[in-house]
Design a protein around this motif. Structure first.
Motif, PDB file in Angstrom:
ATOM      1  N   TYR A  54       0.921  -1.185   0.075  1.00 51.31           N
ATOM      2  CA  TYR A  54      -0.029   0.173  -0.034  1.00 51.31           C
ATOM      3  C   TYR A  54       0.912   1.184   0.067  1.00 51.31           C
ATOM      4  O   TYR A  54       0.452   2.290  -0.712  1.00 51.31           O
ATOM      5  N   ASN A  55       1.899   1.109   0.869  1.00 49.70           N
ATOM      6  CA  ASN A  55       2.713   2.608   1.058  1.00 49.70           C
ATOM      7  C   ASN A  55       3.592   2.749  -0.243  1.00 49.70           C
ATOM      8  O   ASN A  55       3.433   3.828  -0.777  1.00 49.70           O
ATOM      9  N   THR A  86       0.997   3.946  -3.320  1.00 45.58           N
ATOM     10  CA  THR A  86       0.742   5.176  -3.086  1.00 45.58           C
ATOM     11  C   THR A  86       1.813   6.195  -3.513  1.00 45.58           C
ATOM     12  O   THR A  86       1.626   7.508  -3.611  1.00 45.58           O
ATOM     13  N   ASN A  87       3.245   5.869  -3.619  1.00 45.58           N
ATOM     14  CA  ASN A  87       4.017   6.669  -3.971  1.00 45.58           C
ATOM     15  C   ASN A  87       3.893   7.199  -5.321  1.00 45.58           C
ATOM     16  O   ASN A  87       4.573   8.331  -5.732  1.00 45.58           O
ATOM     17  N   GLN A 118      10.261  -0.356   6.773  1.00 46.15           N
ATOM     18  CA  GLN A 118       8.831  -0.280   7.270  1.00 46.15           C
ATOM     19  C   GLN A 118       8.703  -1.640   8.017  1.00 46.15           C
ATOM     20  O   GLN A 118       8.059  -1.778   9.090  1.00 46.15           O
ATOM     21  N   ILE A 129       6.516   8.664  13.294  1.00 42.01           N
ATOM     22  CA  ILE A 129       6.186   9.644  12.028  1.00 42.01           C
ATOM     23  C   ILE A 129       6.831  10.859  12.261  1.00 42.01           C
ATOM     24  O   ILE A 129       7.373  11.423  11.323  1.00 42.01           O
ATOM     25  N   LEU A 156       8.648  11.284   3.979  1.00 50.47           N
ATOM     26  CA  LEU A 156       7.091  11.321   3.387  1.00 50.47           C
ATOM     27  C   LEU A 156       6.665   9.859   3.364  1.00 50.47           C
ATOM     28  O   LEU A 156       5.416   9.319   3.578  1.00 50.47           O
ATOM     29  N   VAL A 157       7.768   9.112   2.425  1.00 50.19           N
ATOM     30  CA  VAL A 157       7.512   7.702   2.387  1.00 50.19           C
ATOM     31  C   VAL A 157       7.274   6.707   3.673  1.00 50.19           C
ATOM     32  O   VAL A 157       6.499   5.910   3.878  1.00 50.19           O
ATOM     33  N   LYS A 163       4.308   7.770   5.873  1.00 46.15           N
ATOM     34  CA  LYS A 163       3.113   7.120   5.263  1.00 46.15           C
ATOM     35  C   LYS A 163       3.061   5.607   5.742  1.00 46.15           C
ATOM     36  O   LYS A 163       2.170   5.066   5.943  1.00 46.15           O
ATOM     37  N   MET A 220       2.065   4.761   9.192  1.00 46.77           N
ATOM     38  CA  MET A 220       0.599   4.822   9.296  1.00 46.77           C
ATOM     39  C   MET A 220      -0.137   3.775   8.595  1.00 46.77           C
ATOM     40  O   MET A 220      -0.884   3.235   9.279  1.00 46.77           O
ATOM     41  N   PHE A 221       0.441   2.953   7.422  1.00 48.75           N
ATOM     42  CA  PHE A 221      -0.084   1.859   6.929  1.00 48.75           C
ATOM     43  C   PHE A 221       0.103   0.804   7.930  1.00 48.75           C
ATOM     44  O   PHE A 221      -0.655  -0.272   7.868  1.00 48.75           O
TER      45      PHE A 221
END
Length: 544
Positions: A213-214, A217-218, A236, A294, A313-314, A317, A320-321
């Motif tokens: 997902y992460n 969405t990039n 991650q 974060i 930012l990546v 994000k 959060m995912f």
């Protein structure tokens, strides 16, 4: 309990939605461009970047490379054929063959040093290739790849674009390997140290979905750096795995408590109630942890070197995912495979730590003292850290274990250094109206700077005795534009070294004396800016 109950109640919908969302995520990963140029992320307002923009806008040139041709000194026809073929490659703007740059009737004694260096070299000659696209663009990389197909076994293309192409090919091949190593090691550790052989697989499936997902969405950013692409998945996995482990522990504790009670509920109902409570407890606990993580990643966004923002930012994000997956997708899978998880439960290899905890808390003052003492050498060594900015040096540390096709740029750079003693090249963007006399004086003074091997520009080529009409049109058009002229400075030093940085400072001093508006660009000056900018950025980020 409301959020936990909602997840448990709608578990089938959540699982279906999670699986369906993998499709656009995979498409997003495929469509996201990977940028392999570290210098691309320098701020737009610095001189090197502004000069690079002038080079691209006015001259139609972005990257450039030097082709070293060996064993072809007596075969002018073959070398000229090769130059012609290179010139026909898509996105090659112009080609300057130093063996045929001037009229052959001109006496060699009148030729400038850079031409003589090429002509008089008994082993090799140089061909300078300019591209009409930026150093690391897809178009330039494809052009370098096409040129490699044209070159003979004794011809080599050097330069930053060649490096970026090898780096791209290597990263694309190696990334899957180290992600696989991380997964295997994580599995082994969790299967041994957790209380179920099966639960680590569910953890990795849940986190794997969050990573997809992460990364998918990039596509919203259009592109990400190769550094971000290389480390984001493993990072991650590392920073969000705790959330999954915490959920599992809370669930097993709540389930044990529920089974010891006498509520009259059947096994499935007990599991769902325990999971709803575990989700809420986990969400409450990891909220602070995840927000802190974060915030740490978002601190990278304050770097003026914008690769920090790219990574920050990546990864923000991604966290959060990771949290969302650990309180939605993972609980649903645990309930789905509850039977398998029960069958694979085992005693954890981690012993009871109660006694050890009492020892630690009973002597807390001693540990505080140890950490305070250890802080002194830690700060000293931290301030002595040596950051490597030279890609060639990074590659050369593993050169012996690399195949030749993985280090073609390194071989080419070595040939350039062996045959012409050139380690890197700078470009001067000077005023086109700079008087020829001052242009020649500037070039002559720059030639005398330590480590400068040769200077290739209109005035440097012509010298004092050769008229401009003796230059081929392709050469004059390549080196002079409407408002600016371009001067290529070949240097013996490697980028990021103290000698190269001192040389850049000295060349800037000379340029300012003759043309205050001139800019020095290229890998060396840009890397020098990178060193200075990131040095400040690291301090800013640490304080934030």
């Amino acid at each position: 309990m409301k959020f936990g109950n909602t997840v448990v109640k709608h578990r089938r919908i959540i699982l279906i939605a999670a699986l369906v969302l993998l499709i656009p995520s995979v498409l997003g990963v495929i469509a996201t461009r990977i940028n392999y140029d570290m210098l691309y992320y320098l701020p737009e307002d610095i001189e090197t970047v502004q000069g690079q923009n002038v080079l691209l806008d006015e001259f139609g040139k972005g990257g450039f490379s030097i082709v070293v041709v060996e064993d072809m000194k007596s075969d002018d026809v073959s070398r000229m054929w090769m130059s012609k073929r290179i010139e026909e490659v898509d996105h090659v703007d112009s080609v300057i063959d130093l063996e045929s740059i001037l009229d052959p009737s001109i006496p060699r004694s009148m030729l400038p040093d850079i031409v003589n260096d090429s002509i008089n070299n008994p082993d090799a000659s140089m061909i300078v290739v300019f591209f009409d696209s930026s150093t690391s663009s897809e178009e330039t990389l494809n052009a370098v790849s096409d040129i490699r197909e044209i070159l003979t076994k004794t011809s080599y293309i050097s330069g930053m674009s060649s490096l970026v192409l090898d780096l791209k090919n290597l990263c694309e091949r190696e990334e899957a390997k180290y992600v696989a190593v991380a997964v295997v090691m994580a599995l082994a550790a969790m299967m041994l140290l957790l209380d179920s052989f099966a639960i680590p697989f569910l953890f990795l499936i849940g986190i794997g979905m969050a990573i997809l997902y992460n990364m998918g969405t990039n596509i919203l950013f259009g592109e990400i750096s190769f550094i971000t692409m290389a480390i984001a998945a493993v990072l991650q996995l590392a920073v969000t795995m705790d959330y999954s482990i915490f959920l599992w522990h809370r669930y097993t504790e709540k389930l044990d408590e529920a089974e010891q009670g006498d509520s009259g509920e059947d096994g499935k109902e007990l599991e769902r109630r325990a999971m709803a409570e575990a989700i809420n407890d986990t969400l409450t606990s990891v909220a602070g942890s995840s927000i802190t993580t974060i915030a740490g990643f978002l601190a990278l966004c304050f770097m003026t070197y914008t690769m920090g923002r790219d990574l920050g930012l990546v990864m923000a994000k991604g966290v959060m995912f990771g949290v969302l997956a650990s309180v939605t997708v993972l609980p649903v899978m645990i309930l789905k495979f509850s039977g398998l998880l029960r069958k694979t439960r085992h005693r954890s290899l981690i012993p009871d730590m109660t006694g050890f905890a009492h020892i630690l808390t009973g002597r807390y003052w001693a540990y505080i003292l140890v950490f305070v003492i250890a802080l002194v050498p830690a700060v000293i060594f931290y301030n002595q850290k040596n950051v490597v900015y030279d890609f060639t040096k990074m590659f050369s540390s593993n050169a012996e274990s690399m195949a030749d096709e993985d280090k073609q740029f390194m071989i080419a750079n070595d040939k350039l250094r062996e045959d012409f003693d050139i380690g890197t090249s700078h470009i001067i963007i000077a005023d086109a109206d700079l008087p020829a006399k001052e242009g020649r004086a500037m070039c002559k003074e720059i030639e005398e700077v330590d480590g400068v091997k040769s200077v290739l520009g209109i005035d440097a080529l012509l010298g004092t005795a050769i008229p401009r009409n003796m230059l081929p049109d392709q050469v004059s058009e390549a080196l002079i534009g409407d408002q600016h002229q371009m001067i290529l400075v070949n240097c013996a030093y490697r980028v990021s070294t103290e000698e190269c940085n001192n040389q850049i400072d000295r060349i800037n001093e000379i340029m300012d004396k003759y043309d205050a508006s001139a800019a020095l660009i290229g890998e060396g000056p840009a890397t020098k800016d990178l060193i200075q900018i990131t040095g400040r950025d690291f301090t800013v980020v640490n304080w934030i």
